[in-house]
Motif scaffolding. Structure first.
Motif, PDB file in Angstrom:
ATOM      1  N   ILE A  53      10.981 -52.612  27.108  1.00  0.00           N
ATOM      2  CA  ILE A  53      10.952 -51.567  25.689  1.00  0.00           C
ATOM      3  C   ILE A  53      10.310 -51.937  24.637  1.00  0.00           C
ATOM      4  O   ILE A  53      10.105 -50.605  24.197  1.00  0.00           O
ATOM      5  N   LEU A  54       9.406 -53.026  24.412  1.00  0.00           N
ATOM      6  CA  LEU A  54       8.004 -51.777  23.846  1.00  0.00           C
ATOM      7  C   LEU A  54       7.329 -50.720  24.332  1.00  0.00           C
ATOM      8  O   LEU A  54       6.681 -50.299  23.386  1.00  0.00           O
ATOM      9  N   HIS A  55       6.734 -50.874  25.594  1.00  0.00           N
ATOM     10  CA  HIS A  55       6.501 -49.971  26.563  1.00  0.00           C
ATOM     11  C   HIS A  55       7.210 -48.533  26.279  1.00  0.00           C
ATOM     12  O   HIS A  55       6.563 -46.997  26.423  1.00  0.00           O
ATOM     13  N   SER A  56       9.050 -48.253  25.798  1.00  0.00           N
ATOM     14  CA  SER A  56       9.430 -47.530  25.493  1.00  0.00           C
ATOM     15  C   SER A  56       9.605 -46.604  25.046  1.00  0.00           C
ATOM     16  O   SER A  56       9.558 -45.408  23.850  1.00  0.00           O
ATOM     17  N   LEU A  57       8.446 -47.260  23.065  1.00  0.00           N
ATOM     18  CA  LEU A  57       8.438 -46.761  22.369  1.00  0.00           C
ATOM     19  C   LEU A  57       7.814 -45.620  21.961  1.00  0.00           C
ATOM     20  O   LEU A  57       6.988 -45.127  22.631  1.00  0.00           O
ATOM     21  N   PRO A  58       8.001 -44.974  21.225  1.00  0.00           N
ATOM     22  CA  PRO A  58       6.875 -43.745  21.130  1.00  0.00           C
ATOM     23  C   PRO A  58       5.914 -44.160  20.746  1.00  0.00           C
ATOM     24  O   PRO A  58       5.364 -43.206  20.580  1.00  0.00           O
ATOM     25  N   VAL A  59       5.546 -45.042  20.149  1.00  0.00           N
ATOM     26  CA  VAL A  59       3.819 -44.794  19.980  1.00  0.00           C
ATOM     27  C   VAL A  59       3.298 -45.936  20.528  1.00  0.00           C
ATOM     28  O   VAL A  59       4.078 -46.708  21.078  1.00  0.00           O
ATOM     29  N   ARG A  60       2.615 -46.346  20.520  1.00  0.00           N
ATOM     30  CA  ARG A  60       1.678 -47.249  21.544  1.00  0.00           C
ATOM     31  C   ARG A  60       0.587 -48.402  21.076  1.00  0.00           C
ATOM     32  O   ARG A  60       0.363 -48.753  20.010  1.00  0.00           O
ATOM     33  N   ILE A  61       2.007 -48.901  21.562  1.00  0.00           N
ATOM     34  CA  ILE A  61       1.460 -50.595  21.148  1.00  0.00           C
ATOM     35  C   ILE A  61       0.229 -51.758  21.415  1.00  0.00           C
ATOM     36  O   ILE A  61      -0.070 -51.252  22.503  1.00  0.00           O
ATOM     37  N   LYS A  62      -0.061 -51.897  20.429  1.00  0.00           N
ATOM     38  CA  LYS A  62      -1.454 -52.645  20.670  1.00  0.00           C
ATOM     39  C   LYS A  62      -1.031 -54.281  20.506  1.00  0.00           C
ATOM     40  O   LYS A  62      -1.155 -54.767  22.086  1.00  0.00           O
ATOM     41  N   ASN A  63      -0.671 -55.120  19.325  1.00  0.00           N
ATOM     42  CA  ASN A  63      -0.122 -56.374  19.681  1.00  0.00           C
ATOM     43  C   ASN A  63       1.247 -56.990  19.453  1.00  0.00           C
ATOM     44  O   ASN A  63       1.914 -55.656  19.173  1.00  0.00           O
ATOM     45  N   ALA A  64       1.674 -57.863  20.538  1.00  0.00           N
ATOM     46  CA  ALA A  64       3.677 -58.122  20.226  1.00  0.00           C
ATOM     47  C   ALA A  64       3.236 -59.682  20.100  1.00  0.00           C
ATOM     48  O   ALA A  64       2.670 -59.983  21.443  1.00  0.00           O
TER      49      ALA A  64
END
Length: 567
Positions: free
Chosen positions: A517-528
């Motif tokens: 899900i995080l990789h599918s978001l329209p922004v590039r995730i740094k930390n989670a």
């Protein structure tokens, strides 16, 4: 963390005793030895095996149904729903007798000494059809499937209880969302499928099953169904996406806070009634006047005490559990995603005196600190002697030796038991006493911290490793489909507070799904980082005069508040 009722506890105690006294058994399926993370054992002539883990090797897929406290099984003989109590539960792992498992799957078994041989009829992968947009695997019977890896433009599936009736394949595509496909046979009658794809895509799973036929397709040419973004507060938008991660429809809601550190700050909070009590997250947010809040730490339902690191305004309310993932907030508002351990001590006249823990019942020969907000039990039964310091404004206002401890909500209590009383023997009234702590990771400027875990991403890389953070790998906490809560940051100064819903319109997610899900978001995730899920999962935000809540909405032991920076 959740605990069961008294009956469940009694059953668990009996089960643990049986497990400790039982003999280890060796398992063979179709002449291949099966090595399990959670071992099988004998109980009164029955062989007990971990349902989720071993079931796959004999053609049975099992999943937790969180809201019903049930387990759903699926095999070539159909589906069945069982209450969780139907199985032995140990460390959140469901065990079933091999005899019952054989009845569910049609397997045959015989025993030679401590070795158990199981014979089954595995399915065959009879047709494989990959394209640059869709990959389809067809079998001549039902097969369990598990997502081994997801995220970063790669997904790897493992099919159990089957073999290849086609050749192994490796293909590359120059156009379309799919870049590569690899199909190969694995160990213990498994088949592995690895797909490389554009990280902007999220696969949609389609399944079809009938007598003597089963197919699974991964389709990459669809778009996530996203409702229109809505700005609910300055710099905050509400978003909803819908996808299929292989289990059915998953509904994800998240708040995106643009350039959040320019306008807001994060602050942990406990119920106003204190540590050891629970409250609804919306009530915590409303009490502090926070427009947004998300749940954080696990908690022990027997005591309501938070589990994992919890530091509020520099005061430690709970120590970390193992090296569970934590979110630290430093004095400048920067976020730190880390796996710390904490050391606590008293500083008196330039000397350090070891503290064993904070805000939990004291055991023999320990020193434990109790903050003014602590409302839980201090001592369970008499430990014969206590040395008690009552501290206000870093000064000892009372020091006594007593056979019992009286709580004082206006002071910090430093309590020693047994031989540990000698550590406090030389401290008297008016002495200056400071309760201090050190984190072995994260730096000295961290003033607040919450925990739960596991960490999902750090510096743009997937770091999900539940075993490293002392999660049981086959537990429902890890692999069960449930409501989930996540906090994430992107590379552009944005903050994401995310809730995966489980209910009639959404099947929920496991930890691996969260990465997808995080990789599918329209922004590039740094930390989670993931926070407590299930009944505690909650995301609250204020729209006008009304607080809205996404998630199950159960009571929580701690929350994380988003507060305007001008307050």
């Amino acid at each position: 963390m959740r605990s069961g009722c008294l009956t469940g506890i009694a059953l668990l105690c009996v089960f643990v005793a049986v497990l400790a006294a039982s003999d280890r058994v060796l398992l063979w399926v179709n002449n291949d030895q099966v090595i399990l993370l959670h071992r099988a054992f004998q109980d009164a002539g029955r062989v007990m095996v971990p349902l989720l883990e071993f079931g796959r090797f004999v053609g049975l897929e099992a999943s937790y149904v969180d809201q019903d406290a049930s387990i759903l099984t699926r095999s070539s003989k159909g589906k069945k729903l069982f209450p969780v109590e139907h199985f032995f539960i140990h460390n959140r792992i469901a065990y079933v007798s091999l005899t019952e498992l054989a009845e569910l799957t049609g397997a045959r078994m015989h025993t030679i000494g401590k070795e158990v041989y199981v014979e089954t009829e595995p399915a065959s992968l009879t047709c494989f059809d990959p394209t640059s947009h869709e990959v389809t695997a067809r079998f001549d019977g039902f097969v369990p499937c598990r997502t081994i890896e997801a995220g970063g433009g790669r997904i790897r599936l493992r099919f159990y209880h089957c073999s290849l009736a086609t050749a192994s394949q490796w293909l590359a595509f120059s156009e379309g969302p799919i870049s590569s496909v690899e199909l190969r046979e694995g160990k213990n009658q498994t088949v592995e499928l690895t797909i490389g794809f554009s990280s902007a895509c999220l696969p949609q799973f389609k399944r079809f099953s009938s007598a003597g036929f089963y197919s699974l397709s991964l389709v990459f040419d669809h778009e996530l169904q996203a409702k229109e973004k809505e700005e609910i507060l300055p710099w905050i938008t509400y978003n909803q996406i819908q996808s299929d991660l292989g289990h059915g429809t998953v509904r994800t809601n998240y708040l995106y806070i643009d350039s959040w550190r320019d306008h807001y700050r994060l602050s942990p909070a406990i119920p106003h009634t204190g540590v050891g009590s629970l409250a609804y997250l919306r009530d915590i947010a409303q009490f502090h006047g926070a427009p947004v809040a998300i749940n954080t730490n696990f908690f022990d339902t027997a005591t309501n005490i938070p589990v994992g690191l919890l530091i509020v305004n520099g005061e430690v309310q709970s120590s970390n559990y193992e090296r569970r993932g934590a979110l630290g907030i430093d004095i400048f508002g920067h976020l730190v995603f880390f796996n710390p351990t904490i050391t606590m001590f008293l500083r008196v006249n330039g000397e350090k005196i070891t503290i064993d823990d904070v805000n939990r019942p004291i055991k023999s020969d320990e020193v434990v600190v109790y903050t003014p907000s602590y409302t839980g039990t201090i001592s369970r039964g008499s430990l014969k002697s206590y040395r008690i310091l009552k501290v206000r404004s870093n000064r000892v206002v009372a020091a006594e030796d007593s056979p019992y401890v009286v709580r004082d909500s206006s002071a910090t209590l430093v309590v020693a038991s047994g031989v540990a009383c000698s550590r406090l023997a030389m401290i008297g009234i008016s002495d200056e006493v400071n309760v201090e702590h050190v984190l072995d990771q994260g730096g000295p400027l961290i003033t607040d911290a919450v925990s739960a875990g596991p960490l999902l991403m750090v510096a743009g890389k997937d770091v999900l490793d539940p075993g490293k953070e002392a999660f049981s790998l086959n537990s429902s906490l890890v692999s069960g489909l449930a409501s989930r809560s996540v906090l994430a940051t992107d590379w552009y100064g944005g903050l994401i507070l995310l809730a995966v819903v489980k209910g009639t319109e959404s099947v929920g997610a496991d930890f691996v799904d969260l990465l997808a899900i995080l990789h599918s978001l329209p922004v590039r995730i740094k930390n989670a980082i993931a926070f407590d899920g299930g009944h505690s999962s909650s995301l609250v935000f204020k729209d006008g005069a009304i607080y809205w809540e996404i998630g199950t909405g159960g009571k929580v032991a701690a929350g994380l508040l988003l507060i305007p920076d001008n307050r």
